[in-house]
Design a protein around this motif. Structure first.
Motif, mmCIF file in Angstrom:
data_model
loop_
_atom_site.group_PDB
_atom_site.id
_atom_site.type_symbol
_atom_site.label_atom_id
_atom_site.label_comp_id
_atom_site.label_asym_id
_atom_site.label_seq_id
_atom_site.Cartn_x
_atom_site.Cartn_y
_atom_site.Cartn_z
ATOM 1 N N GLY A 196 0.809 -1.208 0.000
ATOM 2 C CA GLY A 196 0.000 0.000 0.000
ATOM 3 C C GLY A 196 0.845 1.261 0.000
ATOM 4 N N ALA A 197 0.452 2.239 0.815
ATOM 5 C CA ALA A 197 1.140 3.528 0.835
ATOM 6 C C ALA A 197 2.587 3.402 1.291
ATOM 7 C CB ALA A 197 0.389 4.493 1.750
ATOM 8 N N GLU A 198 2.905 2.356 2.050
ATOM 9 C CA GLU A 198 4.274 2.183 2.545
ATOM 10 C C GLU A 198 5.251 1.873 1.410
ATOM 11 O OE1 GLU A 198 4.648 3.106 5.387
ATOM 12 O OE2 GLU A 198 2.683 2.872 6.288
ATOM 13 N N ALA A 199 4.736 1.418 0.270
ATOM 14 C CA ALA A 199 5.615 1.045 -0.845
ATOM 15 C C ALA A 199 6.187 2.259 -1.561
ATOM 16 C CB ALA A 199 4.853 0.189 -1.849
ATOM 17 N N ALA A 200 5.465 3.376 -1.547
ATOM 18 C CA ALA A 200 5.869 4.547 -2.331
ATOM 19 C C ALA A 200 7.210 5.095 -1.841
ATOM 20 C CB ALA A 200 4.803 5.628 -2.251
ATOM 21 N N GLY A 201 8.216 4.997 -2.708
ATOM 22 C CA GLY A 201 9.538 5.520 -2.379
ATOM 23 C C GLY A 201 10.207 4.825 -1.226
ATOM 24 N N ALA A 202 9.823 3.588 -0.925
ATOM 25 C CA ALA A 202 10.398 2.865 0.214
ATOM 26 C C ALA A 202 11.918 2.885 0.140
ATOM 27 C CB ALA A 202 9.874 1.437 0.237
ATOM 28 N N PRO A 203 12.585 3.344 1.209
ATOM 29 C CA PRO A 203 14.043 3.533 1.150
ATOM 30 C C PRO A 203 14.851 2.260 0.997
ATOM 31 C CG PRO A 203 13.220 3.855 3.387
ATOM 32 C CD PRO A 203 12.017 3.745 2.500
ATOM 33 N N GLY A 204 14.273 1.090 1.347
ATOM 34 C CA GLY A 204 15.026 -0.143 1.237
ATOM 35 C C GLY A 204 14.964 -0.777 -0.134
ATOM 36 N N ILE A 205 14.424 -0.049 -1.111
ATOM 37 C CA ILE A 205 14.202 -0.617 -2.446
ATOM 38 C C ILE A 205 14.917 0.224 -3.498
ATOM 39 C CG2 ILE A 205 12.437 -1.138 -4.184
ATOM 40 C CD1 ILE A 205 10.514 -1.611 -1.826
ATOM 41 N N ARG A 206 15.557 -0.441 -4.426
ATOM 42 C CA ARG A 206 16.211 0.240 -5.540
ATOM 43 C C ARG A 206 15.727 -0.376 -6.849
ATOM 44 N NH1 ARG A 206 16.881 3.024 -2.062
ATOM 45 N NH2 ARG A 206 18.760 3.932 -1.150
ATOM 46 N N PRO A 207 15.374 0.455 -7.828
ATOM 47 C CA PRO A 207 14.941 -0.096 -9.125
ATOM 48 C C PRO A 207 16.073 -0.832 -9.821
ATOM 49 C CG PRO A 207 14.351 2.230 -8.898
ATOM 50 C CD PRO A 207 15.295 1.915 -7.789
ATOM 51 N N THR A 208 15.717 -1.724 -10.727
ATOM 52 C CA THR A 208 16.700 -2.412 -11.553
ATOM 53 C C THR A 208 17.297 -1.426 -12.561
ATOM 54 O OG1 THR A 208 15.101 -2.997 -13.266
ATOM 55 C CG2 THR A 208 15.301 -4.511 -11.396
ATOM 56 N N PRO A 209 18.365 -1.805 -13.254
ATOM 57 C CA PRO A 209 18.952 -0.907 -14.256
ATOM 58 C C PRO A 209 17.972 -0.448 -15.334
ATOM 59 C CG PRO A 209 20.488 -2.670 -13.755
ATOM 60 C CD PRO A 209 19.210 -3.003 -13.043
ATOM 61 N N ILE A 210 16.924 -1.228 -15.614
ATOM 62 C CA ILE A 210 15.958 -0.808 -16.638
ATOM 63 C C ILE A 210 14.775 -0.065 -16.016
ATOM 64 C CG2 ILE A 210 16.602 -2.631 -18.238
ATOM 65 C CD1 ILE A 210 14.035 -4.108 -17.426
ATOM 66 N N GLY A 211 14.835 0.195 -14.703
ATOM 67 C CA GLY A 211 13.836 1.054 -14.077
ATOM 68 C C GLY A 211 12.633 0.358 -13.488
ATOM 69 N N THR A 212 12.663 -0.952 -13.349
ATOM 70 C CA THR A 212 11.515 -1.670 -12.802
ATOM 71 C C THR A 212 11.779 -2.112 -11.368
ATOM 72 O OG1 THR A 212 12.293 -3.834 -13.551
ATOM 73 C CG2 THR A 212 10.956 -2.556 -15.089
ATOM 74 N N ILE A 213 10.689 -2.442 -10.685
ATOM 75 C CA ILE A 213 10.769 -3.065 -9.375
ATOM 76 C C ILE A 213 10.254 -4.492 -9.522
ATOM 77 C CG2 ILE A 213 10.013 -3.005 -6.968
ATOM 78 C CD1 ILE A 213 11.703 -0.589 -7.740
ATOM 79 N N GLY A 214 11.130 -5.451 -9.274
ATOM 80 C CA GLY A 214 10.698 -6.841 -9.308
ATOM 81 C C GLY A 214 10.106 -7.311 -10.614
ATOM 82 N N ALA A 215 10.461 -6.735 -11.745
ATOM 83 C CA ALA A 215 9.925 -7.146 -13.054
ATOM 84 C C ALA A 215 8.399 -7.116 -13.062
ATOM 85 C CB ALA A 215 10.426 -8.539 -13.432
ATOM 86 N N SER A 216 7.811 -6.163 -12.332
ATOM 87 C CA SER A 216 6.355 -6.122 -12.202
ATOM 88 C C SER A 216 5.844 -4.703 -12.391
ATOM 89 C CB SER A 216 5.949 -6.626 -10.815
ATOM 90 O OG SER A 216 4.616 -6.269 -10.514
ATOM 91 N N PRO A 217 4.921 -4.489 -13.348
ATOM 92 C CA PRO A 217 4.311 -3.157 -13.481
ATOM 93 C C PRO A 217 3.615 -2.715 -12.203
ATOM 94 C CG PRO A 217 3.838 -4.484 -15.416
ATOM 95 C CD PRO A 217 4.480 -5.407 -14.421
ATOM 96 N N ALA A 218 2.920 -3.651 -11.528
ATOM 97 C CA ALA A 218 2.197 -3.294 -10.305
ATOM 98 C C ALA A 218 3.158 -2.866 -9.209
ATOM 99 C CB ALA A 218 1.359 -4.477 -9.834
ATOM 100 N N ALA A 219 4.230 -3.622 -9.004
ATOM 101 C CA ALA A 219 5.211 -3.282 -7.977
ATOM 102 C C ALA A 219 5.905 -1.961 -8.304
ATOM 103 C CB ALA A 219 6.239 -4.404 -7.848
ATOM 104 N N THR A 220 6.205 -1.747 -9.576
ATOM 105 C CA THR A 220 6.859 -0.507 -9.986
ATOM 106 C C THR A 220 5.952 0.693 -9.743
ATOM 107 O OG1 THR A 220 8.061 -1.749 -11.683
ATOM 108 C CG2 THR A 220 8.041 0.648 -11.886
ATOM 109 N N ALA A 221 4.685 0.562 -10.096
ATOM 110 C CA ALA A 221 3.717 1.661 -9.868
ATOM 111 C C ALA A 221 3.562 1.940 -8.380
ATOM 112 C CB ALA A 221 2.374 1.306 -10.491
#
Length: 230
Positions: A196-221
């Motif tokens: 939920g709201a805790e995911a937005a900009g979560a500091p423990g997460i870094r995008p992959t080199p191609i800009g995705t989170i976990g190869a998932s559109p939902a997770a990236t959004a």
């Protein structure tokens, strides 16, 4: 089946046919080296809910409305339809609560009502849930969101129950973990939207080199949240 190519080598008995079939299969792989991707109701529903600012929002809502089955569900039959039906219904309800422009409100209400009806029937039964990644987190997160929308809309619906054996407890722990800034396990990255709201900009997460989170559109959004202007 690979890359969406519906070719069966087992059906080719003549050596010439076998060679032609093999060549057809190899040619299809070379034409689509990254594989063939089909639209996902689940991911589409998550983007409608999480990223209404993203280009193509109206088209995604339209896709959900068009692909609803006559019985009000989305996705495959039996337990496999639960997650996509939850996602699509929640996405439509999110659009209604925001009064998103585009498809008429009456049609969205009808779509949501049909989705809620089939979900209510399923969730009151003893469902045989499929072994899908993170289903024990995804289902509670979507049921919770749907119930929030119903309360906000004042639609007079009873809250949806959780399937037998599921609780919100693990979901709360996951959200606390992400909020803490601790490194997120890779498996969880693929379903970050459950936070939920805790995911937005979560500091423990870094995008992959191609800009995705976990190869998932939902997770990236979910990680992007709602970008500031500019």
């Amino acid at each position: 089946m690979k890359n969406g190519t519906n070719v069966s080598l087992a059906t080719a008995t003549d050596p010439a046919d076998l060679t032609a079939t093999a060549n057809e299969l190899l040619a299809s792989l070379m034409l689509r080296p990254w594989g063939q991707v089909s639209p996902s109701v689940y991911e589409t529903g998550r983007l409608v809910s999480l990223a209404p600012w993203l280009t193509g929002h109206g088209e995604r809502i339209g896709y959900l409305v068009r692909t609803q089955r006559p019985d009000g569900s989305w996705g495959a039959p039996d337990g496999y339809g639960l997650v996509p039906t939850l996602s699509a219904t929640e996405g439509i309800l999110a659009a209604l609560t925001r009064s998103d422009p585009g498809i008429g409100r009456d049609r969205l209400l009808e779509t949501a009502e049909r989705g809620l009806k089939v979900l209510g029937g399923w969730l009151k039964e003893r469902l045989d849930l499929p072994d899908m990644p993170a289903i024990e987190h995804i289902v509670p997160s979507l049921v919770s969101l749907i119930n929030q929308h119903l309360a906000e809309l004042g639609a007079g619906h009873e809250p949806l129950p959780l399937p037998e054996g599921m609780t919100y407890d693990t979901l709360r722990l996951v959200r606390e973990w992400i909020k803490s800034g601790a490194e997120v396990p890779e498996k969880l990255l693929h379903a970050l939207e459950i936070a939920g709201a805790e995911a937005a900009g979560a500091p423990g997460i870094r995008p992959t080199p191609i800009g995705t989170i976990g190869a998932s559109p939902a997770a990236t959004a979910a990680w992007l949240g709602r970008p500031e202007a500019g």
